[in-house]
Design a protein around this motif. Structure first.
Motif, PDB file in Angstrom:
ATOM      1  N   LEU A  85       0.820  -1.205   0.000  1.00  0.00           N
ATOM      2  CA  LEU A  85       0.000   0.000   0.000  1.00  0.00           C
ATOM      3  C   LEU A  85       0.858   1.261   0.000  1.00  0.00           C
ATOM      4  CD1 LEU A  85      -2.726  -1.221   2.488  1.00  0.00           C
ATOM      5  CD2 LEU A  85      -3.053  -0.738   0.059  1.00  0.00           C
ATOM      6  N   ARG A  86       2.089   1.163   0.465  1.00  0.00           N
ATOM      7  CA  ARG A  86       2.999   2.302   0.345  1.00  0.00           C
ATOM      8  C   ARG A  86       3.326   2.551  -1.128  1.00  0.00           C
ATOM      9  NH1 ARG A  86       7.225   0.457   3.010  1.00  0.00           N
ATOM     10  NH2 ARG A  86       6.548   1.222   5.056  1.00  0.00           N
ATOM     11  N   ASP A  87       3.480   1.470  -1.887  1.00  0.00           N
ATOM     12  CA  ASP A  87       3.762   1.591  -3.323  1.00  0.00           C
ATOM     13  C   ASP A  87       2.528   2.012  -4.117  1.00  0.00           C
ATOM     14  OD1 ASP A  87       6.393   0.972  -3.114  1.00  0.00           O
ATOM     15  OD2 ASP A  87       6.315  -0.830  -4.365  1.00  0.00           O
ATOM     16  N   PHE A  88       1.367   1.519  -3.700  1.00  0.00           N
ATOM     17  CA  PHE A  88       0.154   1.760  -4.486  1.00  0.00           C
ATOM     18  C   PHE A  88      -1.016   1.948  -3.526  1.00  0.00           C
ATOM     19  CE2 PHE A  88      -3.182   0.937  -7.648  1.00  0.00           C
ATOM     20  CZ  PHE A  88      -2.675   1.648  -8.727  1.00  0.00           C
ATOM     21  N   GLY A  89      -1.067   3.125  -2.918  1.00  0.00           N
ATOM     22  CA  GLY A  89      -2.126   3.459  -1.988  1.00  0.00           C
ATOM     23  C   GLY A  89      -3.142   4.386  -2.607  1.00  0.00           C
ATOM     24  N   SER A  90      -3.771   5.184  -1.779  1.00  0.00           N
ATOM     25  CA  SER A  90      -4.874   6.025  -2.227  1.00  0.00           C
ATOM     26  C   SER A  90      -4.474   6.977  -3.354  1.00  0.00           C
ATOM     27  CB  SER A  90      -5.422   6.829  -1.048  1.00  0.00           C
ATOM     28  OG  SER A  90      -6.418   7.726  -1.472  1.00  0.00           O
ATOM     29  N   THR A 109     -17.105  11.694   3.196  1.00  0.00           N
ATOM     30  CA  THR A 109     -16.407  10.803   4.119  1.00  0.00           C
ATOM     31  C   THR A 109     -15.021  10.411   3.611  1.00  0.00           C
ATOM     32  OG1 THR A 109     -17.409   8.839   3.101  1.00  0.00           O
ATOM     33  CG2 THR A 109     -18.579   9.844   4.965  1.00  0.00           C
ATOM     34  N   GLY A 110     -14.587  10.998   2.497  1.00  0.00           N
ATOM     35  CA  GLY A 110     -13.273  10.690   1.949  1.00  0.00           C
ATOM     36  C   GLY A 110     -13.266   9.577   0.926  1.00  0.00           C
ATOM     37  N   ALA A 370     -10.661  -6.693   4.865  1.00  0.00           N
ATOM     38  CA  ALA A 370     -10.801  -5.239   4.801  1.00  0.00           C
ATOM     39  C   ALA A 370     -12.267  -4.866   4.682  1.00  0.00           C
ATOM     40  CB  ALA A 370     -10.049  -4.681   3.584  1.00  0.00           C
ATOM     41  N   PRO A 371     -12.647  -3.758   5.293  1.00  0.00           N
ATOM     42  CA  PRO A 371     -14.024  -3.284   5.125  1.00  0.00           C
ATOM     43  C   PRO A 371     -14.221  -2.652   3.755  1.00  0.00           C
ATOM     44  CG  PRO A 371     -12.787  -1.706   6.412  1.00  0.00           C
ATOM     45  CD  PRO A 371     -11.870  -2.878   6.172  1.00  0.00           C
ATOM     46  N   THR A 372     -15.473  -2.495   3.369  1.00  0.00           N
ATOM     47  CA  THR A 372     -15.749  -1.706   2.180  1.00  0.00           C
ATOM     48  C   THR A 372     -15.419  -0.247   2.491  1.00  0.00           C
ATOM     49  OG1 THR A 372     -18.037  -1.439   2.903  1.00  0.00           O
ATOM     50  CG2 THR A 372     -17.581  -3.242   1.388  1.00  0.00           C
ATOM     51  N   GLY A 373     -15.564   0.615   1.501  1.00  0.00           N
ATOM     52  CA  GLY A 373     -15.189   2.006   1.696  1.00  0.00           C
ATOM     53  C   GLY A 373     -13.942   2.345   0.922  1.00  0.00           C
TER      54      GLY A 373
END
Length: 399
Positions: A85-90, A109-110, A370-373
């Protein structure tokens, strides 16, 4: 080369990706970007069916937040997923989607969505880009494990045996069988934790009193279970409860944690108790709850769960932590996703199977929850990219 009995197909230096969902397509893109010929095989008639289904409710791509709070959403798996997730996060997910021509917006809510609120335009653009990179696609190919170093498939033209340089498995979890994810792959692999429903509804037997509220949303509440909390809403259904607020607590609720509902998340218990004390004595319980600002479904829920109903400070405390006993998760095939799958111990740091060098795994077939969102899709993309890059390095080193 194809043998005369149509049993063996040699693909030379081909990289094989089994599973055409987001993780598989991301792995294919990484492999093609490294200059490798890539074949994506999927057992369904078309690719990314679960992604398209998710797009019917808006396609929540990711959550616009920094890495540290994002990792918390993955619970104990956050440490494992951190480098991916550091390589391919938000930020990277958003840039990737814009690179496919998608205009995005960030909700209150982001949560990040395509402006068109659908998955199909993004998928079409992605498949065009993969086609331009030379990625081949084979559909209605069902993976049947291995015979030695040969990968076995049942296809419309009969059984096939492939000899790829590397393989990336991206076969999904154990839910949504009609969209291609049934977990049947688990019988071919070692180190698989049992599947369990995640992002799912939970069963509850209601009294007849609640029948008129089936399908009604319970909005603007905070839900707590097992030390976690979720601010949002849920829906009363004939068989129990479901909805985004509940999905975020799937893991602790699945393990049997008690659920509490704060019906007044923006008001302290003392303030609420004072408000209750100012109500006229002798009024019916329903009237008192209505004057506190609770709508019809919330009043019904309180009347269902608080018997006998307390008064004063005890009522305030109960409305801030309304206990809702549940009877376990709904059936796994109704769940949005599953926990369980290939464990961290079964894979190396590049997501290669320790028991089968040259074979990698990604997406929901890994044992993270992981949750949805936006979290589910973000980690699927991130692990697909990570496995694809590692597989490319392995293939090139072998060559």
């Amino acid at each position: 080369m194809i043998s005369e009995d149509n049993q063996t197909v040699e693909k030379g230096e081909t990289a094989l990706v089994i599973g055409g969902g987001p993780a598989g397509l991301m792995a294919a893109e990484a492999l093609a970007g490294a200059g490798l010929p890539v074949l994506v095989a999927d057992r369904m008639p078309s690719l990314a069916r679960k992604l398209l289904m998710a797009g019917k409710s808006g396609l929540n791509l990711t959550k616009a937040e920094p890495l540290t709070p994002m990792l918390r959403a993955y619970g104990e798996s956050g440490d494992w997923l951190r480098p991916m997730l550091r390589d391919f996060g938000s930020d990277q997910v958003q840039a990737w989607a814009r690179g496919l021509g998608q205009e995005l917006f960030i909700g209150s809510t982001g949560r990040v969505f395509p402006r068109v609120m659908k998955a199909s335009p993004l998928l079409r653009a992605w498949l065009r880009r993969l086609d331009g990179a030379g990625v081949e696609v084979a559909t209605r190919w069902t993976w049947q494990g291995w015979d030695g170093d040969r990968v076995l498939f049942d296809t419309p033209d009969g059984p096939l045996r492939l000899a790829p340089t590397v393989t990336v498995l991206a076969l999904g979890g154990g839910s949504w069988a009609r969209l291609g994810s049934d977990g049947a792959w688990a019988r071919h692999l070692e180190g698989v934790a049992p599947f369990a429903p995640s992002n799912c509804g939970f069963r509850r037997s209601w009294s007849d009193h609640m029948a008129g509220h089936f399908g009604a949303p319970v909005k603007a509440v905070t839900l707590r279970a097992g030390g976690r909390e979720s601010r949002g809403e849920f829906v009363i259904s004939r068989g129990g409860i479901e909805g985004g607020g509940i999905y975020a607590l799937s893991a602790p609720l699945r393990e049997g944690a008690a659920l509490e509902i704060d019906l007044f998340p923006d008001m302290g218990a003392d303030t609420l108790a004072e408000k209750i004390d100012r109500l006229r004595k002798g009024e019916s319980a329903g009237n008192r709850l209505r004057k506190l600002g609770l709508d019809g479904v919330k009043r019904a829920l309180v009347m269902e769960l608080l018997r006998p109903m307390p008064a004063g400070a005890e009522l305030a405390a109960a409305l801030k932590a309304l206990p809702l006993a549940l009877e376990g998760p709904q059936a796994m095939d109704r769940a949005i996703s599953t926990a369980g799958g290939l464990t961290r111990a079964a894979l190396d740091e590049g997501l290669m199977l320790r028991a089968r060098p040259g074979t990698f795994a990604a997406g929901e077939m890994l044992d993270w929850d992981a949750p949805t969102g936006g979290y589910l899709l973000t980690a699927s993309l991130a692990t697909g990219l990570w496995a694809g890059r590692a597989a490319a390095r392995y293939a090139l080193s072998e060559a």
